[in-house]
Design a protein around this motif. Sequence first.
Motif, PDB file in Angstrom:
ATOM      1  N   ARG A  44       0.837  -1.204   0.000  1.00  0.00           N
ATOM      2  CA  ARG A  44       0.000   0.000   0.000  1.00  0.00           C
ATOM      3  C   ARG A  44       0.873   1.256   0.000  1.00  0.00           C
ATOM      4  N   ALA A  45       1.926   1.246   0.831  1.00  0.00           N
ATOM      5  CA  ALA A  45       2.820   2.413   0.942  1.00  0.00           C
ATOM      6  C   ALA A  45       3.546   2.673  -0.376  1.00  0.00           C
ATOM      7  N   GLN A  46       4.004   1.608  -1.016  1.00  0.00           N
ATOM      8  CA  GLN A  46       4.691   1.761  -2.312  1.00  0.00           C
ATOM      9  C   GLN A  46       3.752   2.327  -3.368  1.00  0.00           C
ATOM     10  N   LEU A  47       2.535   1.790  -3.404  1.00  0.00           N
ATOM     11  CA  LEU A  47       1.561   2.258  -4.392  1.00  0.00           C
ATOM     12  C   LEU A  47       1.178   3.713  -4.154  1.00  0.00           C
ATOM     13  N   GLU A  48       1.019   4.073  -2.902  1.00  0.00           N
ATOM     14  CA  GLU A  48       0.635   5.453  -2.589  1.00  0.00           C
ATOM     15  C   GLU A  48       1.670   6.436  -3.122  1.00  0.00           C
ATOM     16  N   LYS A  49       2.947   6.102  -2.945  1.00  0.00           N
ATOM     17  CA  LYS A  49       4.026   6.961  -3.433  1.00  0.00           C
ATOM     18  C   LYS A  49       4.021   7.029  -4.959  1.00  0.00           C
ATOM     19  N   ILE A  50       3.877   5.873  -5.596  1.00  0.00           N
ATOM     20  CA  ILE A  50       3.874   5.805  -7.071  1.00  0.00           C
ATOM     21  C   ILE A  50       2.717   6.608  -7.664  1.00  0.00           C
ATOM     22  N   ILE A  51       1.536   6.429  -7.104  1.00  0.00           N
ATOM     23  CA  ILE A  51       0.350   7.105  -7.646  1.00  0.00           C
ATOM     24  C   ILE A  51       0.440   8.608  -7.454  1.00  0.00           C
ATOM     25  N   GLN A  52       0.889   9.036  -6.286  1.00  0.00           N
ATOM     26  CA  GLN A  52       1.040  10.475  -6.023  1.00  0.00           C
ATOM     27  C   GLN A  52       2.047  11.099  -6.989  1.00  0.00           C
ATOM     28  N   GLN A  53       3.160  10.401  -7.214  1.00  0.00           N
ATOM     29  CA  GLN A  53       4.182  10.907  -8.138  1.00  0.00           C
ATOM     30  C   GLN A  53       3.658  10.958  -9.578  1.00  0.00           C
ATOM     31  N   SER A  54       2.899   9.942  -9.945  1.00  0.00           N
ATOM     32  CA  SER A  54       2.344   9.893 -11.312  1.00  0.00           C
ATOM     33  C   SER A  54       1.356  11.031 -11.539  1.00  0.00           C
ATOM     34  N   ILE A  55       0.484  11.248 -10.574  1.00  0.00           N
ATOM     35  CA  ILE A  55      -0.498  12.325 -10.698  1.00  0.00           C
ATOM     36  C   ILE A  55       0.202  13.680 -10.781  1.00  0.00           C
ATOM     37  N   LYS A  56       1.201  13.886  -9.932  1.00  0.00           N
ATOM     38  CA  LYS A  56       1.961  15.146  -9.943  1.00  0.00           C
ATOM     39  C   LYS A  56       2.628  15.357 -11.301  1.00  0.00           C
ATOM     40  N   LEU A  57       3.198  14.284 -11.859  1.00  0.00           N
ATOM     41  CA  LEU A  57       3.857  14.355 -13.163  1.00  0.00           C
ATOM     42  C   LEU A  57       2.872  14.719 -14.270  1.00  0.00           C
ATOM     43  N   LEU A  58       1.694  14.106 -14.238  1.00  0.00           N
ATOM     44  CA  LEU A  58       0.696  14.341 -15.286  1.00  0.00           C
ATOM     45  C   LEU A  58       0.015  15.697 -15.155  1.00  0.00           C
ATOM     46  N   GLU A  59       0.012  16.253 -13.962  1.00  0.00           N
ATOM     47  CA  GLU A  59      -0.555  17.594 -13.776  1.00  0.00           C
ATOM     48  C   GLU A  59       0.186  18.633 -14.612  1.00  0.00           C
ATOM     49  N   GLU A  60       1.438  18.339 -14.966  1.00  0.00           N
ATOM     50  CA  GLU A  60       2.233  19.268 -15.778  1.00  0.00           C
ATOM     51  C   GLU A  60       1.659  19.433 -17.191  1.00  0.00           C
ATOM     52  N   PHE A  61       0.819  18.474 -17.614  1.00  0.00           N
ATOM     53  CA  PHE A  61       0.167  18.562 -18.920  1.00  0.00           C
ATOM     54  C   PHE A  61      -1.158  19.330 -18.843  1.00  0.00           C
ATOM     55  N   SER A  62      -1.524  19.775 -17.641  1.00  0.00           N
ATOM     56  CA  SER A  62      -2.768  20.523 -17.392  1.00  0.00           C
ATOM     57  C   SER A  62      -4.015  19.799 -17.908  1.00  0.00           C
ATOM     58  N   PRO A  63      -4.197  18.542 -17.528  1.00  0.00           N
ATOM     59  CA  PRO A  63      -5.391  17.821 -17.979  1.00  0.00           C
ATOM     60  C   PRO A  63      -6.642  18.282 -17.241  1.00  0.00           C
ATOM     61  N   ASN A  64      -7.786  18.148 -17.893  1.00  0.00           N
ATOM     62  CA  ASN A  64      -9.055  18.412 -17.204  1.00  0.00           C
ATOM     63  C   ASN A  64      -9.360  17.304 -16.205  1.00  0.00           C
ATOM     64  N   PHE A  65      -8.997  16.064 -16.586  1.00  0.00           N
ATOM     65  CA  PHE A  65      -9.269  14.918 -15.730  1.00  0.00           C
ATOM     66  C   PHE A  65      -8.116  13.917 -15.825  1.00  0.00           C
ATOM     67  N   ILE A  66      -7.954  13.155 -14.754  1.00  0.00           N
ATOM     68  CA  ILE A  66      -6.937  12.102 -14.711  1.00  0.00           C
ATOM     69  C   ILE A  66      -7.631  10.785 -14.377  1.00  0.00           C
ATOM     70  N   VAL A  67      -7.300   9.746 -15.141  1.00  0.00           N
ATOM     71  CA  VAL A  67      -7.873   8.413 -14.893  1.00  0.00           C
ATOM     72  C   VAL A  67      -6.771   7.500 -14.366  1.00  0.00           C
ATOM     73  N   VAL A  68      -6.944   7.009 -13.148  1.00  0.00           N
ATOM     74  CA  VAL A  68      -6.046   5.992 -12.605  1.00  0.00           C
ATOM     75  C   VAL A  68      -6.574   4.661 -13.126  1.00  0.00           C
ATOM     76  N   ALA A  69      -6.019   4.201 -14.237  1.00  0.00           N
ATOM     77  CA  ALA A  69      -6.596   3.080 -14.982  1.00  0.00           C
ATOM     78  C   ALA A  69      -6.113   1.736 -14.452  1.00  0.00           C
ATOM     79  N   SER A  70      -6.290   1.537 -13.167  1.00  0.00           N
ATOM     80  CA  SER A  70      -5.879   0.279 -12.545  1.00  0.00           C
ATOM     81  C   SER A  70      -6.755   0.015 -11.328  1.00  0.00           C
ATOM     82  N   ASN A  71      -7.291  -1.195 -11.249  1.00  0.00           N
ATOM     83  CA  ASN A  71      -8.128  -1.571 -10.110  1.00  0.00           C
ATOM     84  C   ASN A  71      -7.327  -1.643  -8.817  1.00  0.00           C
ATOM     85  N   THR A  72      -6.047  -2.041  -8.907  1.00  0.00           N
ATOM     86  CA  THR A  72      -5.256  -2.288  -7.695  1.00  0.00           C
ATOM     87  C   THR A  72      -5.139  -1.051  -6.809  1.00  0.00           C
ATOM     88  N   PRO A  73      -4.586   0.076  -7.298  1.00  0.00           N
ATOM     89  CA  PRO A  73      -4.538   1.263  -6.441  1.00  0.00           C
ATOM     90  C   PRO A  73      -5.916   1.836  -6.142  1.00  0.00           C
TER      91      PRO A  73
END
Length: 251
Positions: A44-73
């Motif tokens: 859980r701790a590893q995933l939380e870090k990965i997902i937070q980093q991924s979202i932060k990275l994708l925010e640089e593209f200024s998307p209207n919406f972000i889809v976490v396309a995985s059931n696991t996280p």
Amino acid sequence: MAKIAVFDSGLGSLSIICQIQRAFKSEIIYFADQQSYPYGKKSRAQLEKIIQQSIKLLEEFSPNFIVVASNTPSLMLNLSTPRIFDVRPPLKEARKITKSKQIGILATESAIKSKGLSQYIRQNIPKSFKIFKINGSKLVDLVESGKFLTEKNYCKKIIKKELQILDQNLIDVVTLSSTHLPFLKKYLEKEFPNVQFIDSGSIVVQKIFSKTKNMQSKNNSLKIFTSGNTKNFQSKLLKIGIKNKVNFLSF
């Protein structure tokens, strides 16, 4: 114009992206974080870090919406916000379809063992139903490795071995609770013709469409990024008919 960022640990996002593109026109940023594959064996701790980093990275593209396309996280973390969509097993739909009241949830190892899945089952399935949690991590590997395209007999052998439980019980509905698994749907339906396999892609797409119907684009566009080897990933995509250039991106 709707700009939507979609990510997971590899090819899984494509099962969501293809449904989005069929439903409406949009600009999609696709990030395959292969460096973090597989999500299904992370804590859980590893995933939380990965997902937070991924979202932060994708925010640089200024998307209207972000889809976490995985059931696991989506099951292990609290991700859903007005701008972030997650993907969860379509249990309400499975409950409507099943006649035997025996439902299989095919998901990754981490998702199967998570408290989040147990809680989600309690919230959506009456006690009169029997739920089977089935570890599908080896099936996810068939997709991410590309073997589902090149080694059909091997795939059939693994599917039959890993899903013996379907022959041993009266399970008549199985949720494909990893976005990688829809790529194996034809294999699964051929091997188990009496079982209905459902995924949550269309549910997620409907939710996104309800938020973007006033932001429609004239054409679909897709920009692809991976944190892994771009040439290898490009080769996999070409085999499934996707010719878009793959760019490197990492946090």
